[in-house]
Enzyme design. Structure first.
Site, PDB file in Angstrom:
ATOM      1  N   HIS A  84     -41.583 -31.283  79.085  1.00 12.57           N
ATOM      2  CA  HIS A  84     -40.194 -31.055  79.494  1.00 12.57           C
ATOM      3  C   HIS A  84     -40.118 -30.100  80.680  1.00 12.57           C
ATOM      4  CE1 HIS A  84     -39.216 -32.969  75.658  1.00 12.57           C
ATOM      5  NE2 HIS A  84     -38.047 -33.214  76.215  1.00 12.57           N
ATOM      6  N   LYS A  97     -35.787 -33.802  65.559  1.00 14.85           N
ATOM      7  CA  LYS A  97     -35.132 -33.291  64.368  1.00 14.85           C
ATOM      8  C   LYS A  97     -34.303 -32.071  64.748  1.00 14.85           C
ATOM      9  CE  LYS A  97     -38.631 -30.160  62.573  1.00 14.85           C
ATOM     10  NZ  LYS A  97     -39.567 -29.840  61.526  1.00 14.85           N
TER      11      LYS A  97
END
Length: 179
Positions: free
Chosen positions: A37, A96
């Site tokens: 990222h 999640k």
């Protein structure tokens, strides 16, 4: 509603999803944690094209080319990069814990799917290794290209219209009964 999707994921596929729907995925899935990222944010080119792609917040456990476990990591750690991921063409983000604070980046373009924590061994049964890109980042942080076959079920936690199960769950009972 239930959806069985095949990569590359189209905009129409995404627009058909609503918060609460169930999804199974077949095709290419890319894992990404903090370091991948950060590369996206830096503007550096990745060795893969994320257009129509599925990005899985996961640091898989792999031995001898076999996925042993591939449970989701907490998406909140990388949620600030959501716009970077979506701007590269990713249509589905799987993880999640949600990304509610960055959900606006999904509007009209992508959706966030929740995969249950603790189900890494189950996921491994549906994911095969295709390639490890950026091996210098290590096993957990590397960019894994996996082949999914009927991987799921996942729940559409945040759809492209702003439907957000995490926000719904956080409302007080009084707020919910007014709607």
């Amino acid at each position: 509603m239930e959806h069985r999707l095949k990569t590359p994921i189209s905009r129409e596929d995404v627009l058909a999803l609503r918060a609460g729907d169930l999804v199974w995925i077949s095709g290419t899935v890319y894992t990404a944690r903090d370091k991948v990222h950060a590369l996206l944010r830096s503007g550096e080119e990745l060795p893969v094209d994320l257009s129509g792609g599925v990005v899985y917040h996961c640091g898989p456990l792999i031995r001898d080319g076999e996925v042993l476990s591939a449970g989701p990591t907490t998406s909140g750690r990388v949620s600030r990069y959501t716009e970077d991921v979506v701007s590269r063409g990713a249509r589905l983000i799987v993880g999640k814990g949600g990304i509610s604070e960055e959900a606006r980046a999904l509007r009209g373009k992508a959706a966030y799917l929740a995969y249950p924590g603790g189900c890494g061994a189950l996921a491994a049964r549906h994911l095969k290794v295709k390639w490890l890109h950026l091996p210098e980042l290590g096993m957990a942080e590397g960019l894994w290209e996996l082949e999914a076959e009927d991987w799921g079920p996942m729940i559409v936690a945040i759809d492209s219209f702003g439907g957000d199960l995490y926000l719904e769950a956080s409302r007080s009972p009084k707020e919910t009964s007014k709607n």
